[in-house]
Design a protein around this motif. Structure first.
Motif, mmCIF file in Angstrom:
data_model
loop_
_atom_site.group_PDB
_atom_site.id
_atom_site.type_symbol
_atom_site.label_atom_id
_atom_site.label_comp_id
_atom_site.label_asym_id
_atom_site.label_seq_id
_atom_site.Cartn_x
_atom_site.Cartn_y
_atom_site.Cartn_z
ATOM 1 N N THR A 98 0.808 -1.219 0.000
ATOM 2 C CA THR A 98 0.000 0.000 0.000
ATOM 3 C C THR A 98 0.842 1.270 0.000
ATOM 4 N N ALA A 99 2.068 1.204 0.484
ATOM 5 C CA ALA A 99 2.911 2.399 0.604
ATOM 6 C C ALA A 99 3.107 3.148 -0.712
ATOM 7 N N PRO A 100 3.342 2.466 -1.847
ATOM 8 C CA PRO A 100 3.555 3.213 -3.089
ATOM 9 C C PRO A 100 2.389 4.107 -3.493
ATOM 10 N N THR A 101 1.177 3.745 -3.105
ATOM 11 C CA THR A 101 0.015 4.575 -3.421
ATOM 12 C C THR A 101 -0.222 5.635 -2.361
ATOM 13 N N LEU A 102 -0.004 5.289 -1.095
ATOM 14 C CA LEU A 102 -0.331 6.193 0.000
ATOM 15 C C LEU A 102 0.674 7.323 0.182
ATOM 16 N N TYR A 103 1.941 7.070 -0.147
ATOM 17 C CA TYR A 103 2.990 8.053 0.116
ATOM 18 C C TYR A 103 3.547 8.595 -1.198
ATOM 19 N N ARG A 104 3.372 9.895 -1.413
ATOM 20 C CA ARG A 104 3.822 10.525 -2.657
ATOM 21 C C ARG A 104 5.338 10.608 -2.728
ATOM 22 N N ARG A 105 5.998 10.750 -1.582
ATOM 23 C CA ARG A 105 7.450 10.895 -1.555
ATOM 24 C C ARG A 105 8.060 9.680 -0.854
ATOM 25 N N LEU A 106 8.142 8.597 -1.557
ATOM 26 C CA LEU A 106 8.647 7.355 -0.995
ATOM 27 C C LEU A 106 10.077 7.145 -1.485
ATOM 28 N N SER A 107 10.978 6.858 -0.551
ATOM 29 C CA SER A 107 12.395 6.721 -0.913
ATOM 30 C C SER A 107 12.749 5.313 -1.384
ATOM 31 N N PHE A 108 11.787 4.426 -1.441
ATOM 32 C CA PHE A 108 12.058 3.054 -1.862
ATOM 33 C C PHE A 108 10.911 2.545 -2.729
ATOM 34 N N ASP A 109 11.229 1.537 -3.516
ATOM 35 C CA ASP A 109 10.232 0.812 -4.291
ATOM 36 C C ASP A 109 10.190 -0.608 -3.733
ATOM 37 N N LEU A 302 6.156 -15.079 -3.029
ATOM 38 C CA LEU A 302 6.047 -13.790 -2.341
ATOM 39 C C LEU A 302 6.156 -12.642 -3.335
ATOM 40 N N ARG A 303 7.058 -12.744 -4.295
ATOM 41 C CA ARG A 303 7.168 -11.677 -5.298
ATOM 42 C C ARG A 303 5.853 -11.508 -6.066
ATOM 43 N N SER A 304 5.267 -12.623 -6.484
ATOM 44 C CA SER A 304 3.998 -12.564 -7.216
ATOM 45 C C SER A 304 2.904 -11.944 -6.361
ATOM 46 N N LEU A 305 2.851 -12.332 -5.081
ATOM 47 C CA LEU A 305 1.844 -11.778 -4.180
ATOM 48 C C LEU A 305 2.033 -10.279 -4.009
ATOM 49 N N LEU A 306 3.272 -9.836 -3.799
ATOM 50 C CA LEU A 306 3.527 -8.414 -3.597
ATOM 51 C C LEU A 306 3.102 -7.602 -4.810
ATOM 52 N N ILE A 307 3.466 -8.051 -5.997
ATOM 53 C CA ILE A 307 3.101 -7.319 -7.209
ATOM 54 C C ILE A 307 1.584 -7.250 -7.365
ATOM 55 N N SER A 308 0.906 -8.368 -7.122
ATOM 56 C CA SER A 308 -0.554 -8.383 -7.257
ATOM 57 C C SER A 308 -1.232 -7.528 -6.197
ATOM 58 N N GLU A 309 -0.666 -7.476 -4.990
ATOM 59 C CA GLU A 309 -1.255 -6.674 -3.922
ATOM 60 C C GLU A 309 -1.086 -5.176 -4.183
#
Length: 325
Positions: A98-109, A302-309
């Motif tokens: 959820t962080a990539p959508t919630l935080y506009r200034r995120l220092s990590f992907d 886990l990678r597949s789950l993270l991308i889908s989530e």
């Protein structure tokens, strides 16, 4: 003919390649730090239980380090910047997605900057209310909620927290609204809920277990397919007339991007050994959660789950319109 310079270069490359599995075979040679991006709380019990079992297989201690702040993003950023040698890993949950959508200034992907190690466990969500909340079933809770017309105080533990996600989904599913009240952690919510200043809350079973068992709050339903042995009197959402509402929060282990695959595999093996330990399974059950099955416990799963989530939650969060700088 191959020149001497080329022969030396080829020999050096071969030696370097051969040294990778050699180093991996001797890894680890020092303690491993598992970062939890939240303040100390119930999840530490899960981390310590699994970490202690992993340490027995790895032959080195697995130490817990809490780095809270900004909905978990401070600790995640610290983990992303760690040396990719497997000695600093991250235990995180759905907040990675959820962080990539919630935080506009995120220092990590979360996908680019981490190597997935494996899924650890899943915690069902449970709907609870103040001790004197009118009604005792999910249907009665819903009816009262609708009658109040948005006047109920519904807590969540901060932007991007599992309790916020549950609150958003549940309000949409019930077609009922409430006045959302944000806190910084579940530890801050419970005293207000018990005192009656907050009406409703949705939290992970690992966090709410003690209050439910002690009857200091009223439990309406668990968003899981079956009842929990630690909360046998609390019905499931399916039993309560909402079979479509299922929500369990996954916990998983990650390493910084660039961590050698042999080290990832060694960590995953130790994790699978830990989750197959009968003592670990029994303890996780006591804590209100369940270990992830081996068939879905690989780094690739886990990678597949993270991308889908990430893709699953993006439109939901964008529609809610709650973001941080």
């Amino acid at each position: 003919m191959i020149g001497r310079t080329m022969l030396v270069a080829v020999a050096g490359l071969a030696a370097a390649l051969l040294s990778v599995p050699a180093r991996a075979q001797s890894w680890p040679t020092q303690p491993i730090v598992m970062i939890i991006p939240f303040a100390p709380g119930p999840i530490d019990g899960v981390a310590r239980t699994i970490g202690e079992a992993m340490s027995r297989d790895l032959g080195q201690p697995v130490l817990i380090e809490n780095i809270p702040g900004a909905g978990g993003t401070v600790g995640v950023a610290r983990a992303a910047q760690a040396r990719p040698d497997g000695y600093r890993v991250l235990m995180h949950n759905i907040g990675m997605a959820t962080a990539p959508t919630l935080y506009r200034r995120l220092s990590f992907d979360p996908v680019r900057d981490f190597e997935p190690v494996g899924l650890m466990n899943r915690n069902p969500m449970v709907w609870i209310g103040r001790p004197d909340f009118p009604g005792s079933t999910l249907a009665e809770m819903t009816e009262y909620m609708r009658r109040q017309g948005g006047g109920l105080n519904l807590a969540h533990a901060g932007l991007g927290s599992s309790s916020q996600l549950c609150a958003m989904l549940m309000q949409s599913a019930l077609r009922a609204q409430a006045n959302t009240v944000p806190f910084r952690s579940s530890g801050e919510v419970f005293p207000q809920l018990i005192a009656g200043r907050i009406d409703l809350y949705c939290d992970q079973t690992t966090s709410a277990l003690g209050q439910v068992q002690g009857r200091s709050v009223k439990a309406f339903a668990i968003a899981a397919p079956t009842r929990l042995p630690t909360m046998p009197s609390v019905p499931t959402t399916a039993e309560s007339g909402m079979p479509e509402f299922q929500l369990s929060i996954w916990q998983a282990l990650f390493a910084p991007a660039g961590t050698p695959r042999p080290v990832i595999d060694r960590l995953n093996r130790a994790l699978r050994v830990a989750l197959g330990d009968e003592r670990v399974v029994a303890r996780l059950t006591e804590l209100g959660t369940a270990p992830e099955p081996a068939e879905t416990g690989s780094p690739e799963a886990l990678r597949s789950l993270l991308i889908s989530e990430v893709e699953r939650w993006r439109p939901i969060l964008q529609a809610a319109g709650e973001f941080a700088d």
